[in-house]
Motif scaffolding. Structure first.
Motif, short mmCIF file in Angstrom:
data_model
loop_
_atom_site.label_atom_id
_atom_site.label_comp_id
_atom_site.label_asym_id
_atom_site.label_seq_id
_atom_site.Cartn_x
_atom_site.Cartn_y
_atom_site.Cartn_z
N ARG A 57 -89.61 -46.54 -51.69
CA ARG A 57 -90.84 -47.31 -51.77
C ARG A 57 -91.60 -46.93 -53.03
O ARG A 57 -91.80 -45.76 -53.31
N PHE A 58 -92.02 -47.95 -53.78
CA PHE A 58 -92.81 -47.72 -54.97
C PHE A 58 -94.28 -47.78 -54.62
O PHE A 58 -94.70 -48.48 -53.69
N SER A 59 -95.06 -47.06 -55.39
CA SER A 59 -96.50 -47.09 -55.20
C SER A 59 -97.02 -48.47 -55.61
O SER A 59 -96.49 -49.12 -56.49
N VAL A 60 -98.09 -48.90 -54.97
CA VAL A 60 -98.68 -50.19 -55.27
C VAL A 60 -99.26 -50.21 -56.68
O VAL A 60 -99.45 -51.26 -57.27
N LYS A 61 -99.50 -49.03 -57.26
CA LYS A 61 -100.06 -48.97 -58.61
C LYS A 61 -99.09 -49.53 -59.64
O LYS A 61 -99.51 -50.06 -60.67
N TYR A 63 -97.26 -52.14 -59.21
CA TYR A 63 -97.47 -53.58 -59.15
C TYR A 63 -98.81 -53.97 -59.76
O TYR A 63 -98.92 -55.01 -60.40
N TRP A 119 -103.36 -42.58 -63.02
CA TRP A 119 -102.13 -42.17 -62.35
C TRP A 119 -102.32 -40.75 -61.80
O TRP A 119 -101.94 -39.79 -62.42
N ASP A 120 -102.87 -40.65 -60.64
CA ASP A 120 -103.09 -39.34 -60.01
C ASP A 120 -101.87 -38.89 -59.25
O ASP A 120 -101.23 -39.56 -58.56
#
Length: 120
Positions: A57-61, A63, A119-120
């Motif tokens: 799963r990729f982070s929504v950031k 996208y 990007w934390d």
């Protein structure tokens, strides 16, 4: 019927027949799939046996950055014709472009306040 319409129709039908013929011809001339097991194996960037699962799963950031890039990249499509026709558009065109750029700047501020670019 006009001759131009008849000619256009004949060309349209001829192109369709040529495409159907080419697709049918590639069925006979093209390479045959003799070993479907090898053809259907996973091959990714030169690696035959990838490590790990495919359900990452990729982070929504990711996208959000992609959508933001598209939003601010598509603005060039509107700005280039404006820059070409700036003299014909006059002050009304200049005012409309200021409104457009203001909306884009408001979108950038919104993205910045939502911390979509951090990007934390």
């Amino acid at each position: 019927m006009s001759t131009e319409l008849i000619l256009a129709s004949v060309i349209f039908v001829a192109i369709g027949l040529i495409l159907v013929g080419v697709f049918a011809l590639t069925r006979f001339i093209g390479p045959k799939n003799e070993n479907p097991k090898i053809k259907n194996t996973v091959y990714e960037s030169g690696v035959s046996n990838p490590v790990g699962g495919t359900n990452i799963r990729f982070s929504v950031k990711f996208y959000l950055v992609a959508i933001s890039f598209l939003l601010f990249d598509v603005e060039i499509i509107f700005m280039f014709p404006w820059a070409i026709n700036i003299l014909e558009l006059g002050y009304a065109g200049l005012f409309k472009m200021f409104i457009f750029m203001g909306l884009l700047f408001a979108g950038l501020i919104y993205i910045y306040k939502k911390k979509a670019l951090s990007w934390d």
